[in-house]
Design a protein around this motif. Sequence first.
Motif, PDB file in Angstrom:
ATOM      1  N   ALA A   2      41.614   3.038 -23.086  1.00 14.62           N
ATOM      2  CA  ALA A   2      40.557   2.475 -22.304  1.00 14.62           C
ATOM      3  C   ALA A   2      39.124   2.402 -23.439  1.00 14.62           C
ATOM      4  CB  ALA A   2      40.293   3.208 -20.922  1.00 14.62           C
ATOM      5  N   ALA A   3      38.393   1.518 -23.016  1.00 14.05           N
ATOM      6  CA  ALA A   3      37.128   1.568 -23.731  1.00 14.05           C
ATOM      7  C   ALA A   3      36.259   2.777 -23.393  1.00 14.05           C
ATOM      8  CB  ALA A   3      36.362   0.302 -23.561  1.00 14.05           C
ATOM      9  N   ALA A   4      36.127   3.238 -22.193  1.00 17.27           N
ATOM     10  CA  ALA A   4      35.444   4.229 -22.042  1.00 17.27           C
ATOM     11  C   ALA A   4      35.785   5.477 -22.627  1.00 17.27           C
ATOM     12  CB  ALA A   4      35.253   4.542 -20.424  1.00 17.27           C
ATOM     13  N   GLN A   5      37.157   5.814 -22.800  1.00 19.89           N
ATOM     14  CA  GLN A   5      37.706   6.830 -23.462  1.00 19.89           C
ATOM     15  C   GLN A   5      37.563   6.903 -25.043  1.00 19.89           C
ATOM     16  OE1 GLN A   5      41.959   6.068 -22.076  1.00 19.89           O
ATOM     17  NE2 GLN A   5      41.644   8.025 -21.628  1.00 19.89           N
ATOM     18  N   TRP A   6      37.474   5.713 -25.637  1.00 24.31           N
ATOM     19  CA  TRP A   6      37.043   5.326 -26.794  1.00 24.31           C
ATOM     20  C   TRP A   6      35.752   5.530 -27.403  1.00 24.31           C
ATOM     21  CZ3 TRP A   6      34.309   1.610 -29.547  1.00 24.31           C
ATOM     22  CH2 TRP A   6      34.460   1.553 -30.666  1.00 24.31           C
ATOM     23  N   ARG A   7      34.809   5.155 -26.418  1.00 22.51           N
ATOM     24  CA  ARG A   7      33.489   5.423 -26.534  1.00 22.51           C
ATOM     25  C   ARG A   7      33.411   7.054 -26.626  1.00 22.51           C
ATOM     26  NH1 ARG A   7      32.930   1.127 -23.248  1.00 22.51           N
ATOM     27  NH2 ARG A   7      32.205   2.492 -21.536  1.00 22.51           N
ATOM     28  N   GLY A   8      33.974   7.699 -25.646  1.00 21.73           N
ATOM     29  CA  GLY A   8      33.672   9.143 -25.529  1.00 21.73           C
ATOM     30  C   GLY A   8      33.908   9.735 -26.686  1.00 21.73           C
ATOM     31  N   LEU A   9      34.979   9.399 -27.513  1.00 21.41           N
ATOM     32  CA  LEU A   9      35.385   9.875 -28.918  1.00 21.41           C
ATOM     33  C   LEU A   9      34.274   9.839 -29.843  1.00 21.41           C
ATOM     34  CD1 LEU A   9      39.168   8.942 -29.203  1.00 21.41           C
ATOM     35  CD2 LEU A   9      38.108  11.308 -28.580  1.00 21.41           C
ATOM     36  N   LEU A  10      33.411   9.098 -29.631  1.00 18.05           N
ATOM     37  CA  LEU A  10      32.401   8.654 -30.786  1.00 18.05           C
ATOM     38  C   LEU A  10      31.014   9.174 -30.451  1.00 18.05           C
ATOM     39  CD1 LEU A  10      33.632   5.093 -31.552  1.00 18.05           C
ATOM     40  CD2 LEU A  10      33.917   7.078 -32.946  1.00 18.05           C
ATOM     41  N   VAL A  11      30.831   9.882 -29.254  1.00 14.77           N
ATOM     42  CA  VAL A  11      29.464  10.508 -28.896  1.00 14.77           C
ATOM     43  C   VAL A  11      28.958  11.406 -30.048  1.00 14.77           C
ATOM     44  CG1 VAL A  11      28.477  11.986 -27.260  1.00 14.77           C
ATOM     45  CG2 VAL A  11      29.887  10.024 -26.208  1.00 14.77           C
ATOM     46  N   GLY A  12      27.937  11.097 -30.317  1.00 10.58           N
ATOM     47  CA  GLY A  12      27.206  11.875 -31.199  1.00 10.58           C
ATOM     48  C   GLY A  12      27.889  11.571 -32.863  1.00 10.58           C
ATOM     49  N   TRP A  74      40.297  14.598 -33.662  1.00 11.61           N
ATOM     50  CA  TRP A  74      40.316  13.247 -32.929  1.00 11.61           C
ATOM     51  C   TRP A  74      40.056  12.295 -33.883  1.00 11.61           C
ATOM     52  CZ3 TRP A  74      36.341  10.036 -33.391  1.00 11.61           C
ATOM     53  CH2 TRP A  74      35.027  10.768 -33.700  1.00 11.61           C
ATOM     54  N   LEU A  75      40.673  10.990 -33.604  1.00 11.72           N
ATOM     55  CA  LEU A  75      40.467   9.778 -34.057  1.00 11.72           C
ATOM     56  C   LEU A  75      40.124   8.568 -33.351  1.00 11.72           C
ATOM     57  CD1 LEU A  75      42.727   7.633 -34.810  1.00 11.72           C
ATOM     58  CD2 LEU A  75      43.721   9.612 -36.053  1.00 11.72           C
ATOM     59  N   ALA A  76      39.291   7.656 -33.885  1.00 13.71           N
ATOM     60  CA  ALA A  76      39.178   6.336 -32.801  1.00 13.71           C
ATOM     61  C   ALA A  76      39.139   5.466 -33.789  1.00 13.71           C
ATOM     62  CB  ALA A  76      37.712   6.498 -32.359  1.00 13.71           C
ATOM     63  N   LEU A  77      39.925   4.302 -33.554  1.00  8.78           N
ATOM     64  CA  LEU A  77      40.044   3.081 -34.301  1.00  8.78           C
ATOM     65  C   LEU A  77      39.828   1.719 -33.318  1.00  8.78           C
ATOM     66  CD1 LEU A  77      41.405   1.936 -37.049  1.00  8.78           C
ATOM     67  CD2 LEU A  77      43.710   1.779 -35.495  1.00  8.78           C
ATOM     68  N   ALA A  78      39.095   0.645 -34.188  1.00  9.09           N
ATOM     69  CA  ALA A  78      38.733  -0.592 -33.465  1.00  9.09           C
ATOM     70  C   ALA A  78      39.353  -1.605 -34.495  1.00  9.09           C
ATOM     71  CB  ALA A  78      37.243  -0.431 -33.217  1.00  9.09           C
ATOM     72  N   LEU A 118      41.651  -1.470 -29.389  1.00  6.72           N
ATOM     73  CA  LEU A 118      41.011   0.061 -29.437  1.00  6.72           C
ATOM     74  C   LEU A 118      42.121   1.008 -29.447  1.00  6.72           C
ATOM     75  CD1 LEU A 118      38.038  -0.232 -27.029  1.00  6.72           C
ATOM     76  CD2 LEU A 118      38.064  -0.469 -29.514  1.00  6.72           C
ATOM     77  N   ALA A 119      42.016   2.051 -30.318  1.00  7.94           N
ATOM     78  CA  ALA A 119      43.048   3.016 -30.275  1.00  7.94           C
ATOM     79  C   ALA A 119      42.418   4.191 -30.606  1.00  7.94           C
ATOM     80  CB  ALA A 119      44.184   2.747 -31.224  1.00  7.94           C
TER      81      ALA A 119
END
Length: 127
Positions: A2-12, A74-78, A118-119
């Motif tokens: 979910a977009a909210a989870q993905w955004r949460g990984l990128l905070v800061g 953690w990792l975040a991919l778009a 998003l992943a």
Amino acid sequence: MAAAQWRGLLVGVAVGRVAVTVGGLPVIAPVDFALVDDDVVFRVEIDDPLHAATDGAVIAFEADGCRTDARSGWLALAIGRADTVADAEEREALVRRRGVPAPAHGREALVRLRPEMLAGRRLAFAD
């Protein structure tokens, strides 16, 4: 993811990596970025091959964080289409937003990635 989870990984986080194709070969480059809603906005030098490779292209963006002492991360991919923000008013509005990197000396452009996929995941390393 979910977009909210993905955004949460990128905070800061302020630095990520962009993967593009230049001359048929993969290129991965670090970029300073900001999230604007669900879009990734970053700056590139106008004369850099990265700029030509991102304008209108499908690209990947990745950011991550690891704590070797805690053996976690953690990792975040778009993945999606990126375009240069050409409209001067839109560019100014983006730069006024907190965290959006301002183009310097007229030699840089803002690029906006509109994610279509998003992943992300949290990592735990086994001993």
